[in-house]
Design a protein around this motif. Structure first.
Motif, PDB file in Angstrom:
ATOM      1  N   TRP A   1      -6.871   1.405   3.190  1.00  0.00           N
ATOM      2  CA  TRP A   1      -6.229   1.685   4.477  1.00  0.00           C
ATOM      3  C   TRP A   1      -5.687   3.111   4.594  1.00  0.00           C
ATOM      4  O   TRP A   1      -4.931   3.415   5.526  1.00  0.00           O
TER       5      TRP A   1
ATOM      6  N   ASP B   1       6.164   2.533  10.436  1.00  0.00           N
ATOM      7  CA  ASP B   1       4.877   2.538   9.734  1.00  0.00           C
ATOM      8  C   ASP B   1       3.825   2.769  10.816  1.00  0.00           C
ATOM      9  O   ASP B   1       3.228   1.819  11.333  1.00  0.00           O
TER      10      ASP B   1
ATOM     11  N   SER C   1       6.752  -5.062   9.079  1.00  0.00           N
ATOM     12  CA  SER C   1       7.089  -5.026  10.507  1.00  0.00           C
ATOM     13  C   SER C   1       7.241  -6.424  11.089  1.00  0.00           C
ATOM     14  O   SER C   1       6.426  -7.313  10.805  1.00  0.00           O
TER      15      SER C   1
ATOM     16  N   GLN D   1      -7.814   0.957  11.086  1.00  0.00           N
ATOM     17  CA  GLN D   1      -7.508  -0.137  10.162  1.00  0.00           C
ATOM     18  C   GLN D   1      -8.496  -1.299  10.347  1.00  0.00           C
ATOM     19  O   GLN D   1      -8.955  -1.887   9.361  1.00  0.00           O
TER      20      GLN D   1
ATOM     21  N   PHE E   1       0.871  -1.180   0.000  1.00  0.00           N
ATOM     22  CA  PHE E   1       0.000   0.000   0.000  1.00  0.00           C
ATOM     23  C   PHE E   1       0.904   1.224   0.000  1.00  0.00           C
ATOM     24  O   PHE E   1       2.125   1.099   0.127  1.00  0.00           O
TER      25      PHE E   1
END
Ligand SMILES: O=C([O-])CC(=O)C(=O)O
Ligand SMILES: [Mg+2]
Length: 227
Positions: free
Chosen positions: A123, A106, A196, A113, A49
């Motif tokens: 998102w 991030d 992540s 979300q 994204f």
């Protein structure tokens, strides 16, 4: 502020690759244990994204929790900075397009979300708000012989929350560059957040986030509320 004065503010060392105003491409679910903690299936192909280039924030400015968010989460991620335009590049040539790296967060409005996921909406509100992309100083690629052998970590108020090894990525950096570059061209200065590791969690106003790539770079940010 012009792009160059904005880039100089709060930055110790800049290279010509490291300017504000470039595309931010974020990869999600690229570590199995993080996908698991989110209750998400492992991706068969990269999930990605975008954040707007105005989402960048540098040390010295706060991370702002957007007004609609009640649960702001940190996600520490290795950032890859593109040095040369990449359009439909094969995986074997992908690393030739890398200028260097940066440590990135991030920042995620997790409650937003969850709502977006339930409603099948994009998102953008959850991931693309102002200050959702804190970045460290630019690290030239010569300083990192193998980007898949790095430890990235994040502390909140001095307490360790995230520690991950980039060797655990599901999709490697060359695979990601090749994959994304077949969708749209990556340009000099673009930044790819590679996903992540586990341990994401909430931050509140006045918390201090410290994060780093072990033995390479670190950074500190304060969290504030947006009113
Ligand atoms: O919001 C998520 O969990 C997806 C994501 O960005 C990541 O895995 O880094
Ligand atoms: Mg992420």
């Amino acid at each position: 502020l012009t792009r160059s004065t904005a880039a100089m503010a709060g930055s110790k060392q800049l290279s010509r690759f490291w300017e504000w105003g470039r595309n931010i491409v974020c990869v999600g679910r690229n570590y199995a244990e993080h996908a698991k903690e989110m209750g998400s299936a492992l991706p068969a192909e990269p999930l990605f994204f975008l954040k707007p280039s105005s989402a960048y924030v540098r040390e010295g400015s706060p991370i702002l929790r957007p007004y609609y968010c009640r649960n702001l989460h940190h996600e520490v991620e290795l950032g890859v900075v593109i040095g040369r335009r990449a359009r439909a590049v094969p995986e074997a040539e992908a690393m030739e397009h890398v200028a260097g790296y940066a440590l990135c967060l991030d920042m995620t409005a997790r409650d937003t979300q969850e709502e977006c996921k339930k409603k099948g909406l994009p998102w953008t509100l959850a991931k693309g708000f102002a200050s959702s992309c804190p970045v460290s100083d630019f690290v030239p690629k010569e300083k990192i012989p193998d980007p898949h052998k790095l430890q990235i970590w994040l502390k909140v108020n001095g307490k360790l929350r995230q520690e991950g090894d980039t060797s655990s990525m599901i999709f490697s950096i060359p695979y990601l560059i090749s994959y994304i570059s077949h969708v749209f061209p990556l340009e000099e200065g673009d930044l790819i957040l590679t996903g992540s590791p586990k341990g994401v969690g909430s931050v509140e106003a006045n918390d201090e986030i410290e994060a780093g790539i072990r033995d390479v770079v670190s950074m500190r940010f304060k969290v504030a509320h947006e009113f």
